[in-house]
Design an enzyme around this catalytic site. Structure first.
Site, short mmCIF file in Angstrom:
data_model
loop_
_atom_site.label_atom_id
_atom_site.label_comp_id
_atom_site.label_asym_id
_atom_site.label_seq_id
_atom_site.Cartn_x
_atom_site.Cartn_y
_atom_site.Cartn_z
CG LEU A 253 5.65 -39.24 5.25
CD1 LEU A 253 5.32 -39.79 6.63
CD2 LEU A 253 4.89 -40.02 4.17
CG ASP A 254 4.46 -33.36 0.63
OD1 ASP A 254 5.60 -33.11 1.05
OD2 ASP A 254 4.22 -33.60 -0.57
CB VAL A 255 2.27 -33.69 7.42
CG1 VAL A 255 3.02 -35.00 7.18
CG2 VAL A 255 3.20 -32.66 8.03
#
Length: 259
Positions: A129-131
């Site tokens: 997950l790129d947050v």
């Protein structure tokens, strides 16, 4: 007994090894296969390789490169980039890769996680997950396509959803901290640790081994991943593949866990 893992993360762009800053301006730092050979010599705990071109270009995973990496790698290998189908995931596992990492496809087609987990086992399914932190908020959004598109999905909620669907591990990759080398976002890492029960790995921000120690001290037995820390050296960021030796790792973990 489970113990923390210290994991180099290598980014592949145009078949070369690169490092980015906030997911932008990729800087060439060498050949992926040569880097794997060095991390073999240094007895790395694990290795994560992410092809940052494949998904954006709508391309197939580079099976030739993956096979070469798997043949060379003497540690657990996690590979991500361009994986959109169960067949692709199974083929990559058949090449000798222990874990497959899925990012954009997991967000856009969550049921894919369940289907892949059924075929290869959830222990081999990693969701990245790129947050990025929302403005004037403590919450984080999930982005896809190398940080170019905001899904406006809450990162904590999505991590929990991916766990429920069958992910065996969650990697939280901080867009804000990527390449900054100023330390991890420990506050959010701790929130993720409390939100899910499966293994997690935190990526983005490590500039020193002390940053890893602080992360493990706050979150316990998790994966601490880094890119710049393990490919650059010194104030001027000279390219030099490096990794703590076994004694250093044991000392970091012992201090962090209070043993």
């Amino acid at each position: 007994m489970l113990r923390p893992r210290i994991i180099p993360c290598l980014l592949v762009h145009d078949k070369g090894l690169v490092k980015t800053v906030s997911f932008k301006s990729p800087k060439y730092v060498g050949d992926p296969i040569n880097a794997v050979k060095i991390f073999n010599e240094k007895e790395s705990d694990e290795l994560m390789v992410l092809d940052i071109d494949a998904t954006v270009a709508g391309a197939e995973p580079d099976y030739k490169l993956i096979a070469s990496l798997a043949a060379e790698c003497r540690m657990p290998l996690c590979y991500g980039g361009g994986i959109r189908t169960v067949a692709q995931a199974k083929h990559i596992i058949s090449l000798g890769v222990e874990k497959i990492a899925i990012s954009s496809a997991a967000v856009e087609n969550p049921e894919l996680i369940s289907r892949i987990a059924e075929e290869v086992g959830r222990q081999s399914v990693v969701v990245v997950l790129d947050v990025k932190k929302r403005m004037l908020s403590k919450e984080y959004d999930v982005y896809v396509h190398n940080g170019r598109k905001n899904t406006k999905r809450n990162a904590l909620e999505m991590a929990q959803q991916m766990q429920a669907l069958g992910a065996g591990e969650i990697v939280i990759n901080s867009i804000d901290n990527d390449g900054q080398m100023k330390g991890y976002d420990i506050t959010f890492a701790s929130r993720i640790r409390d939100a899910v029960s499966i293994p997690i790995t935190i990526l983005g921000g490590a500039g020193t081994l002390q940053d890893i120690e602080k992360l493990l001290g706050a979150c316990g037995v998790i994966g601490a991943s880094a890119g710049s820390l393990f490919v650059f050296k010194g104030t001027y960021k000279a390219v030099l593949i490096n990794y703590p030796n076994v004694v250093q790792r044991d000392e970091i973990i012992a201090r962090a866990l209070g043993k």
